[in-house]
Design an enzyme around this catalytic site. Structure first.
Site, mmCIF file in Angstrom:
data_model
loop_
_atom_site.group_PDB
_atom_site.id
_atom_site.type_symbol
_atom_site.label_atom_id
_atom_site.label_comp_id
_atom_site.label_asym_id
_atom_site.label_seq_id
_atom_site.Cartn_x
_atom_site.Cartn_y
_atom_site.Cartn_z
ATOM 1 N N HIS A 1 0.849 -1.200 0.000
ATOM 2 C CA HIS A 1 0.000 0.000 0.000
ATOM 3 C C HIS A 1 0.884 1.250 0.000
ATOM 4 O O HIS A 1 1.951 1.266 0.621
ATOM 5 C CB HIS A 1 -0.907 -0.028 1.235
ATOM 6 C CG HIS A 1 -1.951 1.046 1.183
ATOM 7 N ND1 HIS A 1 -1.674 2.348 1.524
ATOM 8 C CD2 HIS A 1 -3.237 1.024 0.786
ATOM 9 C CE1 HIS A 1 -2.774 3.082 1.350
ATOM 10 N NE2 HIS A 1 -3.729 2.300 0.902
ATOM 11 N N GLU B 1 -3.775 2.255 -7.424
ATOM 12 C CA GLU B 1 -4.149 3.341 -6.523
ATOM 13 C C GLU B 1 -3.269 4.552 -6.806
ATOM 14 O O GLU B 1 -2.131 4.628 -6.318
ATOM 15 C CB GLU B 1 -3.973 2.902 -5.071
ATOM 16 C CG GLU B 1 -4.924 1.812 -4.649
ATOM 17 C CD GLU B 1 -5.264 1.903 -3.174
ATOM 18 O OE1 GLU B 1 -6.442 2.059 -2.845
ATOM 19 O OE2 GLU B 1 -4.345 1.842 -2.353
#
Ligand code: PGA
Length: 224
Positions: free
Chosen positions: A94, A151
């Protein structure tokens, strides 16, 4: 069920046990359809508490996994141990971990390999400039087993929340498929909310969404 689009809740470092229990109660009351496969990624200390029952319409995921096997690695949780708690998905790489903890694409690949070896599906998070370097690190044999979450850092709510135009998103997702192959499922994440979620979920090339802020409220989350 396996082909249903994924809606993944990333709670990040939020929710105490009471708040998690309230969220679970609300989610159980409100979720009506089997249209989506819901995955809840709570802080790991809540995994036991949130074990789904047979009737539940969610499965568990984690926000990170150790890059090492089980053993003397203080503070780490090995994929093989998480698998015993029924964890089915693991976010790796992430952008917050890449930024705040300096995680490299090499480390992210190690995590993905160990998760996959424990039968946990790795969800490899990346921005568009990391597609090739991440592909270079992950063995080709794993490419069809992993999920990629595209993302864009600028779209993540806590980093600015500037949503990508859908055309840009689709172009990057096409680039990801060109690199990893069409069998690799690709998710979109970054400020997904009740207003924009269908624009992503209705695209054939997008396998689902990864949701931060909006996932903290069960009522909003089931409206995606
Ligand atoms: P956001 O977070 O939905 O709050 O933008 C997404 C993520 O960080 O995975």
């Amino acid at each position: 069920m396996a082909d249903n689009k994924l809606i993944i809740a990333n709670w990040k470092s939020n929710k105490n046990p009471t708040q998690a229990a309230q969220w679970q109660t609300q989610f159980r009351e409100l979720v009506k359809s089997d249209q989506y496969q819901y995955v809840i990624c709570p802080p790991s200390y809540l995994l036991s508490q949130l074990q789904p029952s047979d009737h539940d319409r969610y499965v568990l995921g984690v926000q990170d996994v150790s890059p090492f096997e089980a053993g003397a690695y203080t503070g780490e949780i090995a994929a093989s141990l998480l698998a015993e708690l029924g964890v089915q998905y693991a976010l790796v790489g992430h952008s917050e971990r890449r930024k705040y903890l300096g995680e490299t694409s090499r480390l992210v690949a190690q995590k993905a390999e160990l998760a996959a070896a424990a039968q946990i599906t790795p969800i490899v998070c990346l921005d568009r400039d990391q597609i090739q370097e991440q592909a270079d690190q992950i063995p080709r044999s794993l490419w069809s087993q992993i999920i990629i979450a595209y993302e864009p850092v600028h779209a993540i709510s806590t980093f600015g929340g500037h949503e990508d135009p859908i055309e840009t998103t689709l172009q990057v997702i096409a680039d990801i498929h060109d690199t990893f192959g069409d069998n690799t499922r690709v998710l979109y994440g970054g400020s997904v909310n009740t207003q924009n979620s269908l624009a992503y979920l209705n695209q054939p090339s997008i396998a689902g969404v990864l949701v931060g802020g909006t996932s903290l409220d069960a009522e909003q989350f089931v409206k995606l």
